[in-house]
Design a protein around this motif. Structure first.
Motif, mmCIF file in Angstrom:
data_model
loop_
_atom_site.group_PDB
_atom_site.id
_atom_site.type_symbol
_atom_site.label_atom_id
_atom_site.label_comp_id
_atom_site.label_asym_id
_atom_site.label_seq_id
_atom_site.Cartn_x
_atom_site.Cartn_y
_atom_site.Cartn_z
ATOM 1 N N TRP A 130 13.599 -28.059 -17.209
ATOM 2 C CA TRP A 130 13.692 -27.352 -15.920
ATOM 3 C C TRP A 130 14.433 -26.020 -16.083
ATOM 4 O O TRP A 130 14.063 -25.020 -15.474
ATOM 5 C CB TRP A 130 14.386 -28.223 -14.882
ATOM 6 C CG TRP A 130 13.546 -29.394 -14.512
ATOM 7 C CD1 TRP A 130 13.702 -30.685 -14.918
ATOM 8 C CD2 TRP A 130 12.365 -29.365 -13.711
ATOM 9 N NE1 TRP A 130 12.699 -31.469 -14.412
ATOM 10 C CE2 TRP A 130 11.861 -30.696 -13.660
ATOM 11 C CE3 TRP A 130 11.684 -28.360 -13.019
ATOM 12 C CZ2 TRP A 130 10.719 -31.023 -12.958
ATOM 13 C CZ3 TRP A 130 10.541 -28.690 -12.311
ATOM 14 C CH2 TRP A 130 10.064 -30.016 -12.287
ATOM 15 N N ARG A 131 15.456 -26.008 -16.924
ATOM 16 C CA ARG A 131 16.228 -24.781 -17.128
ATOM 17 C C ARG A 131 15.587 -23.874 -18.178
ATOM 18 O O ARG A 131 15.526 -22.653 -18.011
ATOM 19 C CB ARG A 131 17.661 -25.123 -17.554
ATOM 20 C CG ARG A 131 18.594 -23.920 -17.636
ATOM 21 C CD ARG A 131 19.995 -24.358 -18.040
ATOM 22 N NE ARG A 131 20.556 -25.300 -17.095
ATOM 23 C CZ ARG A 131 21.146 -24.946 -15.949
ATOM 24 N NH1 ARG A 131 21.229 -23.666 -15.609
ATOM 25 N NH2 ARG A 131 21.639 -25.868 -15.140
ATOM 26 N N ALA A 179 12.749 -22.364 -15.068
ATOM 27 C CA ALA A 179 13.628 -21.324 -14.529
ATOM 28 C C ALA A 179 13.324 -19.947 -15.094
ATOM 29 O O ALA A 179 13.804 -18.940 -14.564
ATOM 30 C CB ALA A 179 15.086 -21.684 -14.809
ATOM 31 N N ARG A 180 12.515 -19.881 -16.140
ATOM 32 C CA ARG A 180 12.215 -18.594 -16.782
ATOM 33 C C ARG A 180 10.812 -18.084 -16.476
ATOM 34 O O ARG A 180 10.418 -17.022 -16.973
ATOM 35 C CB ARG A 180 12.391 -18.732 -18.291
ATOM 36 C CG ARG A 180 13.824 -19.053 -18.699
ATOM 37 C CD ARG A 180 13.974 -19.152 -20.190
ATOM 38 N NE ARG A 180 15.353 -19.455 -20.570
ATOM 39 C CZ ARG A 180 15.771 -19.577 -21.821
ATOM 40 N NH1 ARG A 180 14.909 -19.430 -22.818
ATOM 41 N NH2 ARG A 180 17.046 -19.850 -22.079
ATOM 42 N N THR A 234 11.893 -20.901 -6.131
ATOM 43 C CA THR A 234 12.665 -22.137 -5.949
ATOM 44 C C THR A 234 13.327 -22.612 -7.238
ATOM 45 O O THR A 234 13.857 -23.727 -7.293
ATOM 46 C CB THR A 234 11.740 -23.257 -5.422
ATOM 47 O OG1 THR A 234 10.660 -23.456 -6.348
ATOM 48 C CG2 THR A 234 11.178 -22.909 -4.053
ATOM 49 N N ALA A 235 13.321 -21.803 -8.281
ATOM 50 C CA ALA A 235 13.768 -22.231 -9.609
ATOM 51 C C ALA A 235 15.192 -22.776 -9.603
ATOM 52 O O ALA A 235 15.462 -23.829 -10.191
ATOM 53 C CB ALA A 235 13.649 -21.072 -10.598
ATOM 54 N N LYS A 236 16.120 -22.090 -8.955
ATOM 55 C CA LYS A 236 17.507 -22.558 -8.949
ATOM 56 C C LYS A 236 17.628 -23.909 -8.253
ATOM 57 O O LYS A 236 18.399 -24.776 -8.683
ATOM 58 C CB LYS A 236 18.406 -21.528 -8.276
ATOM 59 C CG LYS A 236 18.585 -20.250 -9.071
ATOM 60 C CD LYS A 236 19.547 -19.297 -8.370
ATOM 61 C CE LYS A 236 19.734 -18.024 -9.186
ATOM 62 N NZ LYS A 236 20.652 -17.068 -8.509
ATOM 63 N N LEU A 237 16.872 -24.086 -7.197
ATOM 64 C CA LEU A 237 16.900 -25.364 -6.490
ATOM 65 C C LEU A 237 16.282 -26.470 -7.333
ATOM 66 O O LEU A 237 16.773 -27.605 -7.347
ATOM 67 C CB LEU A 237 16.155 -25.233 -5.160
ATOM 68 C CG LEU A 237 16.755 -24.240 -4.154
ATOM 69 C CD1 LEU A 237 15.807 -24.047 -2.976
ATOM 70 C CD2 LEU A 237 18.111 -24.731 -3.681
ATOM 71 N N VAL A 278 16.193 -26.603 -10.638
ATOM 72 C CA VAL A 278 17.144 -26.916 -11.706
ATOM 73 C C VAL A 278 18.252 -27.824 -11.179
ATOM 74 O O VAL A 278 18.690 -28.765 -11.842
ATOM 75 C CB VAL A 278 17.729 -25.633 -12.312
ATOM 76 C CG1 VAL A 278 18.923 -25.942 -13.216
ATOM 77 C CG2 VAL A 278 16.664 -24.867 -13.094
ATOM 78 N N ALA A 279 18.688 -27.567 -9.954
ATOM 79 C CA ALA A 279 19.797 -28.327 -9.375
ATOM 80 C C ALA A 279 19.399 -29.743 -8.989
ATOM 81 O O ALA A 279 20.231 -30.653 -9.000
ATOM 82 C CB ALA A 279 20.348 -27.598 -8.148
ATOM 83 N N ARG A 280 18.118 -29.979 -8.665
ATOM 84 C CA ARG A 280 17.721 -31.272 -8.101
ATOM 85 C C ARG A 280 16.878 -32.154 -9.007
ATOM 86 O O ARG A 280 16.968 -33.380 -8.939
ATOM 87 C CB ARG A 280 16.919 -31.053 -6.809
ATOM 88 C CG ARG A 280 17.712 -30.569 -5.636
ATOM 89 C CD ARG A 280 16.863 -30.609 -4.364
ATOM 90 N NE ARG A 280 16.499 -31.960 -4.013
ATOM 91 C CZ ARG A 280 17.184 -32.718 -3.145
ATOM 92 N NH1 ARG A 280 18.263 -32.247 -2.557
ATOM 93 N NH2 ARG A 280 16.783 -33.939 -2.864
#
Length: 240
Positions: A184-185, A189-190, A202-205, A207-209
């Motif tokens: 995911w990261r 995210a990239r 929504t990448a940060k969300l 990665v967080a979930r």
């Protein structure tokens, strides 16, 4: 012809095994759970189980017709552990939430056993008692029985499906699980917004979930739907 299984009272070994254990269904199931935890599904065989119990492997067939019946007994034990000590409070939503989380946590405490048994129907005592309890909670709402069974099926299958899904991740070798979680990261995210605008937004969300279980969220969605059914007049109960 299927092998005859001797009733528990008749087949209980009167003398301890070489390992000092007096065999019973419970002893065998608990030993099998420990072996699954330590050696995985491939490590659970009649020969290895007999060795762990200090008994000839053939002795196991006095208690179970085969390894498949032992598998069903393991699943039934997980259900029993999930509901041990639970009593309905009379608040049906709270009761269903508690039962769902108990089942999920009991299976995740034994990931290899969960993957092995979550899709099975044993018809054994703990499973039957659990089903009776869940149906009783749902029928206390006043919902008609077709609606009760519809929600019951979704509730039970959801808990077991998420337990199997998340247990499969826990049962992976640690390096493989870490690699999966890193995707995911390291990948999602990239991704550029030019080619994947929705993922990028929504990448940060994500990665967080996404490395956390969705079961609590899914459970609340199901309970919300059940509560709406009661509020809409399909049931006459007021609990929860």
């Amino acid at each position: 012809m299927a092998k005859r299984v001797v009733p528990e009272a008749e087949r209980r070994r009167r003398r301890p095994t070489k390992g000092g254990a007096v065999l019973s269904e419970r002893t065998i199931v608990e030993t099998a759970l420990r072996m699954l935890h330590e050696h995985g599904r491939e490590g659970l065989t009649a020969r290895r189980l007999g060795t762990a119990l200090g008994a000839d492997p053939s002795t196991l067939y006095r208690y179970f017709r085969g390894m498949d019946e032992l598998t069903l007994a393991i699943g039934d034990e997980l259900i029993g552990r999930a509901l041990r000590g639970w009593e309905p409070s009379g608040e049906w939503l709270a009761d269903l939430r508690e039962v769902g989380l108990r089942i999920y946590r009991a299976y995740l405490a034994h990931p290899e056993a969960a993957v092995l048994t979550a899709n099975r129907v044993s018809g054994r005592a703990n499973e039957i008692a659990g089903d009776e309890a869940i149906l009783g909670v749902l029928r206390s709402t006043g919902l008609p029985d077709p609606e009760v069974v519809r929600i019951y099926q979704a509730f039970v299958d959801q808990a077991l499906a998420f337990a199997a899904l998340d247990a499969a991740s826990l049962a992976l070798p640690e390096a493989a699980r870490a690699d999966d979680e890193a995707v995911w990261r390291s990948t999602y995210a990239r991704l550029p917004a030019e080619t994947h605008p929705h993922i990028a937004a929504t990448a940060k969300l994500l990665v967080a979930r996404m490395n956390d279980s969705a079961y609590p969220t899914a459970l609340e969605m199901l309970l919300g739907s059940a509560a709406a059914a009661v509020r809409d007049g399909r049931g006459g109960g007021t609990g929860g």
